[in-house]
Design an enzyme around this catalytic site. Structure first.
Site, PDB file in Angstrom:
ATOM      1  CG  ASP A  25      16.246  42.052  58.274  1.00  0.00           C
ATOM      2  OD1 ASP A  25      16.883  42.885  58.947  1.00  0.00           O
ATOM      3  OD2 ASP A  25      16.601  40.867  58.109  1.00  0.00           O
ATOM      4  CB  SER A  50      22.600  38.645  57.395  1.00  0.00           C
ATOM      5  OG  SER A  50      21.708  37.626  57.738  1.00  0.00           O
ATOM      6  CG  HIS A  52      19.106  40.260  60.944  1.00  0.00           C
ATOM      7  ND1 HIS A  52      18.614  40.138  59.660  1.00  0.00           N
ATOM      8  CD2 HIS A  52      20.173  39.416  61.000  1.00  0.00           C
ATOM      9  CE1 HIS A  52      19.336  39.262  58.987  1.00  0.00           C
ATOM     10  NE2 HIS A  52      20.297  38.809  59.780  1.00  0.00           N
TER      11      HIS A  52
END
Length: 287
Positions: A127, A226, A79
């Site tokens: 992810d 992230s 992402h």
């Protein structure tokens, strides 16, 4: 036990708020957000850490972390890279103002089961993304690769195992990001516990690893973290990348809820296909 089913991304986005049925960006969390209750890293302490600044087709800039696994390759969250056109990477940095290396790349490979088209609105499994550096980096005391979790341990139960996460995630929701790299201890959770905590969410799959606060309930990863590393110091004295930072609860980063990561040990065949390099390894006897 607290039980909340909504999950949020950890990517730091500039002025974007997108809602979905079961996921939202970390900006929408209703609580303070940061790598909380951790410490400032020292020079050379986390030499595999990458800082990413990604640019999309509209010119919007967002930030993530990543890990060096080879002089030409890195890992991050899908992402973070989905629908981006270019990104600037920093390596060998504690202070973002003084990295050892800074370079640009536009080449990345998101896992084929990850759906880029809904990346901006929905947390997904798989992810994970591979970064191609467009150059060969030279290793030093401040820039080193990290060993990737081997496929033999991809289903390991990390319940109660002390892990470490790091990143330049924001020090407060919608607040300023820290200049210096932060790190924190986390305690691994079983996938069964994590599924229960998230009300049986389909986001928690076999290739997920979850981790909660180690000794202070506010400890966690958060906005801007992230794609960064979750690592374990193994019995042979080496660090292993056991997770790629992916999501937290929408209730906020400092609440007593597990954070979610992607187990790279599940993806060796794909990494080999993309890079032509086998990152899998067999532990030595006695490990």
């Amino acid at each position: 036990m607290k039980s909340w089913g909504v999950i949020v991304f950890l990517v730091a986005l500039a002025g974007v708020q997108v809602f979905a049925d079961d996921a939202a960006f970390i900006e929408n969390a209703r609580s303070p957000a940061r790598i909380v209750s951790g410490w400032e890293a020292e020079e050379g302490q986390i030499p595999w850490q990458l800082s990413l600044r990604m640019v999309d087709s509209t010119g919007a800039v967002s930030s993530c972390g990543g890990s060096i696994i080879h002089p030409e390759w890195g890992l991050t969250a899908a992402h973070c890279t989905a629908n981006r056109v270019t990104m600037v990477l920093r390596a060998g940095a504690v202070s973002l103002l003084r990295p050892e290396l800074i370079f640009e790349t536009f080449e990345y490979f998101n896992h084929p089961l990850y759906i880029d088209a809904i990346a901006a609105s929905k947390v997904q499994p798989h992810d994970i993304a591979i970064l191609k550096f467009q150059r060969t980096i030279t290793f030093s005391d401040r820039v080193q690769p990290i060993r990737v979790q081997n496929s033999l341990e991809k289903d390991r139960n990390y319940n109660g195992v002390r892990l470490e996460a790091s990143g330049w995630g924001r020090t407060w929701t919608d607040g300023a990001a820290p200049e210096n790299l932060q790190w924190v201890y986390l305690s691994g959770d079983s996938n069964e516990f994590c599924r229960s905590a998230y009300n049986g969410s389909s986001i928690i799959v076999d290739s997920t690893i979850c981790a909660s606060a180690y000794n202070v309930t506010s400890q966690s990863t958060c906005q801007g973290d992230s794609g960064g590393p979750l690592v374990e110091l193994e019995e042979d004295g080496k660090y292993t990348l056991v997770g790629v930072t992916s999501f937290v609860s929408a209730r906020g980063c400092h609440v007593d809820m597990p954070a979610g990561f992607i187990r790279p040990g599940y993806y060796h065949d794909w990494i080999l296909e993309v890079t032509g390099i086998n990152f899998d390894w067999v532990p030595e006897p006695g490990m």
